[in-house]
Design a protein around this motif. Structure first.
Motif, PDB file in Angstrom:
ATOM      1  N   CYS A   7       4.269   4.627-100.454  1.00 52.36           N
ATOM      2  CA  CYS A   7       5.616   4.526-100.969  1.00 52.36           C
ATOM      3  C   CYS A   7       5.657   3.622-102.369  1.00 52.36           C
ATOM      4  O   CYS A   7       6.161   3.956-103.404  1.00 52.36           O
ATOM      5  CB  CYS A   7       6.502   3.684 -99.986  1.00 52.36           C
ATOM      6  N   GLY A  68      14.114  11.616 -85.493  1.00 55.83           N
ATOM      7  CA  GLY A  68      13.350  10.924 -86.825  1.00 55.83           C
ATOM      8  C   GLY A  68      13.479  12.185 -87.898  1.00 55.83           C
ATOM      9  O   GLY A  68      13.808  11.738 -88.843  1.00 55.83           O
ATOM     10  N   ALA A  75      18.475  11.363 -94.737  1.00 52.64           N
ATOM     11  CA  ALA A  75      18.013  10.478 -96.198  1.00 52.64           C
ATOM     12  C   ALA A  75      17.992  11.336 -97.125  1.00 52.64           C
ATOM     13  O   ALA A  75      18.435  10.888 -98.413  1.00 52.64           O
ATOM     14  CB  ALA A  75      17.015   9.438 -95.918  1.00 52.64           C
ATOM     15  N   PHE A  95      13.952   3.104-100.319  1.00 55.55           N
ATOM     16  CA  PHE A  95      14.543   3.246 -98.876  1.00 55.55           C
ATOM     17  C   PHE A  95      13.238   3.409 -97.733  1.00 55.55           C
ATOM     18  O   PHE A  95      13.042   2.728 -96.855  1.00 55.55           O
ATOM     19  CB  PHE A  95      15.632   4.496 -98.784  1.00 55.55           C
ATOM     20  N   MET A  96      12.395   4.412 -98.375  1.00 57.68           N
ATOM     21  CA  MET A  96      11.188   4.678 -97.287  1.00 57.68           C
ATOM     22  C   MET A  96      10.382   3.307 -97.336  1.00 57.68           C
ATOM     23  O   MET A  96       9.604   2.910 -96.205  1.00 57.68           O
ATOM     24  CB  MET A  96      10.370   5.914 -97.930  1.00 57.68           C
ATOM     25  N   GLY A  99      11.767   0.891 -94.799  1.00 54.35           N
ATOM     26  CA  GLY A  99      11.688   1.550 -93.601  1.00 54.35           C
ATOM     27  C   GLY A  99      10.405   1.259 -92.961  1.00 54.35           C
ATOM     28  O   GLY A  99       9.724   0.896 -92.010  1.00 54.35           O
ATOM     29  N   LEU A 102       9.562  -2.415 -92.130  1.00 50.99           N
ATOM     30  CA  LEU A 102       9.989  -2.628 -90.935  1.00 50.99           C
ATOM     31  C   LEU A 102       9.104  -2.135 -89.725  1.00 50.99           C
ATOM     32  O   LEU A 102       9.147  -2.898 -88.896  1.00 50.99           O
ATOM     33  CB  LEU A 102      11.754  -2.185 -90.691  1.00 50.99           C
ATOM     34  N   LEU A 103       8.694  -0.922 -89.842  1.00 54.10           N
ATOM     35  CA  LEU A 103       8.005  -0.232 -88.846  1.00 54.10           C
ATOM     36  C   LEU A 103       6.772  -1.119 -88.658  1.00 54.10           C
ATOM     37  O   LEU A 103       6.037  -1.111 -87.804  1.00 54.10           O
ATOM     38  CB  LEU A 103       7.898   1.184 -89.184  1.00 54.10           C
TER      39      LEU A 103
END
Length: 124
Positions: A7, A68, A75, A95-96, A99, A102-103
């Protein structure tokens, strides 16, 4: 683990000829772990699920995999309403990146592999 650098690399994409090379390289690097996710999650399921509840655990795995995919499609629709424009791609990448971060943090704080390794040694 590959998603964060992938990303971040996508944020460097510009509107010149190197963008195609960058997208191809990121796709190749990110595609390898993506191809291993399916067998890896099924293997983890078989090692961690109770044999009596294997069918329901497999069903839940498939359900959340589909959810998912639906979230990813939503998205794409939200960030790219008129096609793959540069601004939309950069917003989708941010955005990715959020995410993926967070993961990654969730995976770092997960203690279940430690518990599962003890069960595997005991023969459960």
């Amino acid at each position: 683990m590959c998603r964060l650098p992938s990303c971040a690399a996508l944020l460097a994409a510009r509107a010149d000829g190197t963008a195609v090379l960058l997208l191809g390289a990121v796709g190749a690097v990110a595609g390898i772990p993506r191809g291993l996710i399916g067998p890896g999650t099924r293997t983890a399921l078989h090692h961690q699920a109770d044999p009596a509840a294997m069918a329901s655990a497999a069903g839940l795995l498939r359900t959340f995999t589909c959810l998912g995919a639906l979230a990813a499609s939503a998205a794409n629709a939200a960030f790219l309403p008129r096609g793959a424009a540069r601004d939309g791609l950069h917003h989708l990448t941010l955005f990715m990146l959020g995410g993926a971060t967070l993961l990654f943090l969730l995976a770092l704080t997960d203690r279940s592999p430690e518990r599962m390794s003890g069960r595997a040694v005991q023969g459960h």
